[in-house]
Design an enzyme around this catalytic site. Sequence first.
Site, PDB file in Angstrom:
ATOM      1  N   GLU A   1       0.856  -1.181   0.000  1.00  0.00           N
ATOM      2  CA  GLU A   1       0.000   0.000   0.000  1.00  0.00           C
ATOM      3  C   GLU A   1       0.904   1.247   0.000  1.00  0.00           C
ATOM      4  OE1 GLU A   1      -4.011   1.524   2.257  1.00  0.00           O
ATOM      5  OE2 GLU A   1      -2.288   1.057   3.518  1.00  0.00           O
TER       6      GLU A   1
ATOM      7  N   GLY B   1       2.625   2.249  10.782  1.00  0.00           N
ATOM      8  CA  GLY B   1       2.423   1.602  12.078  1.00  0.00           C
ATOM      9  C   GLY B   1       2.104   0.140  11.901  1.00  0.00           C
ATOM     10  N   ALA B   2       1.192  -0.131  10.960  1.00  0.00           N
ATOM     11  CA  ALA B   2       0.796  -1.501  10.654  1.00  0.00           C
ATOM     12  C   ALA B   2       0.077  -1.478   9.310  1.00  0.00           C
ATOM     13  CB  ALA B   2      -0.109  -2.068  11.748  1.00  0.00           C
ATOM     14  N   MET B   3      -0.123  -2.666   8.719  1.00  0.00           N
ATOM     15  CA  MET B   3      -0.754  -2.745   7.396  1.00  0.00           C
ATOM     16  C   MET B   3      -1.660  -3.959   7.330  1.00  0.00           C
ATOM     17  SD  MET B   3      -1.308  -1.647   4.446  1.00  0.00           S
ATOM     18  CE  MET B   3      -2.368  -2.480   3.274  1.00  0.00           C
ATOM     19  N   GLU B   4      -2.901  -3.719   6.844  1.00  0.00           N
ATOM     20  CA  GLU B   4      -3.969  -4.710   6.943  1.00  0.00           C
ATOM     21  C   GLU B   4      -3.975  -5.762   5.847  1.00  0.00           C
ATOM     22  OE1 GLU B   4      -5.868  -1.113   4.675  1.00  0.00           O
ATOM     23  OE2 GLU B   4      -4.393  -1.414   6.265  1.00  0.00           O
ATOM     24  N   ASN B   5      -2.801  -6.166   5.340  1.00  0.00           N
ATOM     25  CA  ASN B   5      -2.769  -7.200   4.305  1.00  0.00           C
ATOM     26  C   ASN B   5      -3.701  -8.346   4.701  1.00  0.00           C
ATOM     27  OD1 ASN B   5      -0.360  -5.802   3.213  1.00  0.00           O
ATOM     28  ND2 ASN B   5       0.620  -6.670   5.012  1.00  0.00           N
TER      29      ASN B   5
ATOM     30  N   HIS C   1      -7.580  -2.218  14.966  1.00  0.00           N
ATOM     31  CA  HIS C   1      -7.727  -1.386  13.764  1.00  0.00           C
ATOM     32  C   HIS C   1      -7.472  -2.233  12.514  1.00  0.00           C
ATOM     33  CE1 HIS C   1      -7.230   2.513  11.491  1.00  0.00           C
ATOM     34  NE2 HIS C   1      -6.592   1.676  10.680  1.00  0.00           N
ATOM     35  N   GLU C   2      -6.349  -2.934  12.504  1.00  0.00           N
ATOM     36  CA  GLU C   2      -6.006  -3.721  11.308  1.00  0.00           C
ATOM     37  C   GLU C   2      -6.986  -4.870  11.086  1.00  0.00           C
ATOM     38  OE1 GLU C   2      -3.951  -2.298   9.443  1.00  0.00           O
ATOM     39  OE2 GLU C   2      -3.232  -0.913  10.988  1.00  0.00           O
TER      40      GLU C   2
ATOM     41  N   HIS D   1     -10.162  -3.896   9.437  1.00  0.00           N
ATOM     42  CA  HIS D   1      -9.979  -3.785   7.987  1.00  0.00           C
ATOM     43  C   HIS D   1     -10.200  -5.106   7.248  1.00  0.00           C
ATOM     44  CE1 HIS D   1      -8.649   0.263   7.270  1.00  0.00           C
ATOM     45  NE2 HIS D   1      -7.562   0.187   7.996  1.00  0.00           N
TER      46      HIS D   1
END
Length: 843
Positions: A121, A253-257, A289-290, A293
């Site tokens: 992303e 911070g983080a990524m919702e793969n 949060h992730e 998603h």
Amino acid sequence: MTEITRFYDKFQPSRYDVFIDINRGTKQFSGKTVIDGEAKVPSISIHQKYLNIESVQADGKDVPFTTDDDNDAINIDLPQAGETTLTITYNAKLTDSMMGIYPSYYEVNGEKKQIIGTQFETTFARQAFPCVDEPEAKAKFDMAIKFDEKPGETILANMPEIRTENGIHYFDTTVKMSTYLIAFAFGDLQSKVIKTKSGVEVGVFATKAHKANELDFALSIAKRAIEFYEDFYQTSYPLPHSWQLALPDFSAGAMENWGLVTYREAYLMVDPDNTSLDTKQLVATVITHELAHQWFGDLVTMKWWDDLWLNESFANMMEYVAVDAIEPEWNVWELFQTSDVPAALQRDATDGVQSVHVQVNNPAEIDALFDSAIVYAKGARMLVMVRSLLGDDNLRAGLKKYFEAHKYGNAQGDDLWNALGDASGIDVGKIMHSWLQQPGYPVVSASVVDGKIQLSQQQFFIGAGKDEGRLWQIPLNSNYGAAPKIMADQTITIGDYETLHKDAGEPFRLNVGNNSHFIVKYDDTLLSDILENIDSIDAISQLGIIQDLQLLADAHQISYASIVPLLTKVSDSKSNVVNAALYRTANNLKKFVTPGSEAEENLKAFFNKLSANQVARLGWEPKENESNDDQLTRPYVLNAALYAKNKDTVAQAHEIFTNNKDNLGALSADIRLLVLRNEVKNYGSAELFDNLLNDYVKSSDPSYKADLAVAITSTPDANLIQKLVKQFENADVIKPQDLRAWYRGTLANENAQQDAWDWIRNEWNWLEKTVGGDMEFSTYITVTSMIFHTPERLAEFKDFFEPKVNTPGLTREIKMDIKIVETKVQLVESEKDAVNKAVAENK
């Protein structure tokens, strides 16, 4: 300027077969991507970036192609339109940019190691394999990965591995999904896995630099979050597993793969024996949060990046809904009030700020959309308003409809409003368009006019702003029943003040609960009534009153001097949210004093007065069974006492340091930062500096590392400051992902500000090359503007950044931040005498 053209309009993929062969030793990879899809026209384009394209075939035959690096494109001429299978071979390099496919570096027992991870992303999947790299271009993916594998290594991807042949790891076919959510990673990892009630495998993975029990907290939160969301959304988690992976190098911070969520180590790893409550809350909300998603963003994805808020605003609200459900004793909505809300209100009051929904005209602008205070915090506040209006039953029913209608597809904002409106019978879109399409927010002026309460709305600006007559549909949330639920007109009158006051038996207030995105300016009559009864008003409302007064003071609508006496009235509050608002405002007074002046000494005395009773009550050491409020308040008041140079507090911190100097990481995480910073500022030496920096490099505890960074950057020693700044570009000491925090800490240190400011101006090209592709690059400008407040710094800020104003992705930030510094300079010049006088009278 390059305009965005949608490749999906010309070629619509349905399935990818992606093979990638990665060699960590040479930092090279090669690949072969097979794409089934429909060409709408014979001449099509496929995304690529930094790939060396070797061959392109259509249905097994070579076809003409050219690469266009300016548009990240492979332009391909097909014999005809229609269904076709493209086969593209290529090779490329791994980079250290934390984008695409990249290595993460770490140490175990002094041995340097690396794991490979991905970050796709917003538009970085095209750096890994040729694809139509747009959210709407959903397809199914078969991934096959080969790498220079060593015994015992683990490989992860969105879906489970189904077989290994000839060193190639094959993964199950994905569901229909967007390219930016593809992920894989491999290396020497440890893990813990558990199953949810519905049978979803949930796992936490990290390098072996961490203790095994540091995975437990995240595992528990992730499992319970997925169970909560399945129930709340009334929609099953759509994949067989949910892996959470901590990467040592990670830009965001983080990524919702989908199925393989990636995190900074600081937002996943938790030491169960020594982590503060606020850090646990932070980690829990990042995880939830992730995982929010996985449905809202992954199962249903925004059609284009202009609806990014649809993903992020919703997940930002749901992180709090989920944590509140699984850890109710934390009262986590208070964190929303003390972090997201003030960030949104401050940012959204600057003329030129983006609206939550914003058009994207240029590829570089996509990353610039990720304004955390607007797309995340303000957007979440909009949805909190919606939730309050609808109630959870209607919200859940609407979401179920939304997921059923759009699963494995794409949606726009109105699709959500229509689903929620159908479920609730409320025209949600009509209310929300006024909030999402317009930048800024209103100030509602509440006055007694001819004996009646009159309300009027007008856009609120901090600094100069062009009033364009915008109106909002404002949920007033008044404690007086005579006030309407929604205020849509510019001015309304709601009734006789004395009669309403007598009937209610309490002062008139608006925005009770502080959940609507506006502030209130009460006239003297109404404000006096509130302040005289401040002790009988609930904590969130006290926070709201302090918050609104501070913003009005920032905007020159009232004087900061008038707020000073109020701070002493609430300084003994046992509520964390009141103390958060109190010290946020008190810390704003620091810009009015010159270092070393009598005014600064008076301000320190004022801070001592504010904190003295609380420090005596709470002390340094946590008490058995103390409340969450006391745990969270302790750092605020100790920090204030240390700023005040309270002799006892400074001496106690030094004693705690001395007693624990052989194992500083074991200091209670609640107070560790304060103890370390006190030591550096008041008892520092070159030896201490070297020891702490060495600890920083060697430690794998992200919480301890963050504390060390704050402490080290506070040194008053000029020689040590120069030594520190020389390490900014040494990735073996300070990773690029952490550099902004080090820069900000040094810039905020009055003794080090010049060195930090000189560094960023001299090394801007290096910085742009190192983190320029990162969505957080522009925030180096933001954090600088947050600290500068003198005419000299304003002139230098403008001299440096104005020539860069046309840089794609930086334009809005530079223009806004110049206004922010200008406004502060004007405020300080006009208010400092009155503020310093008020402080002297109340110290």
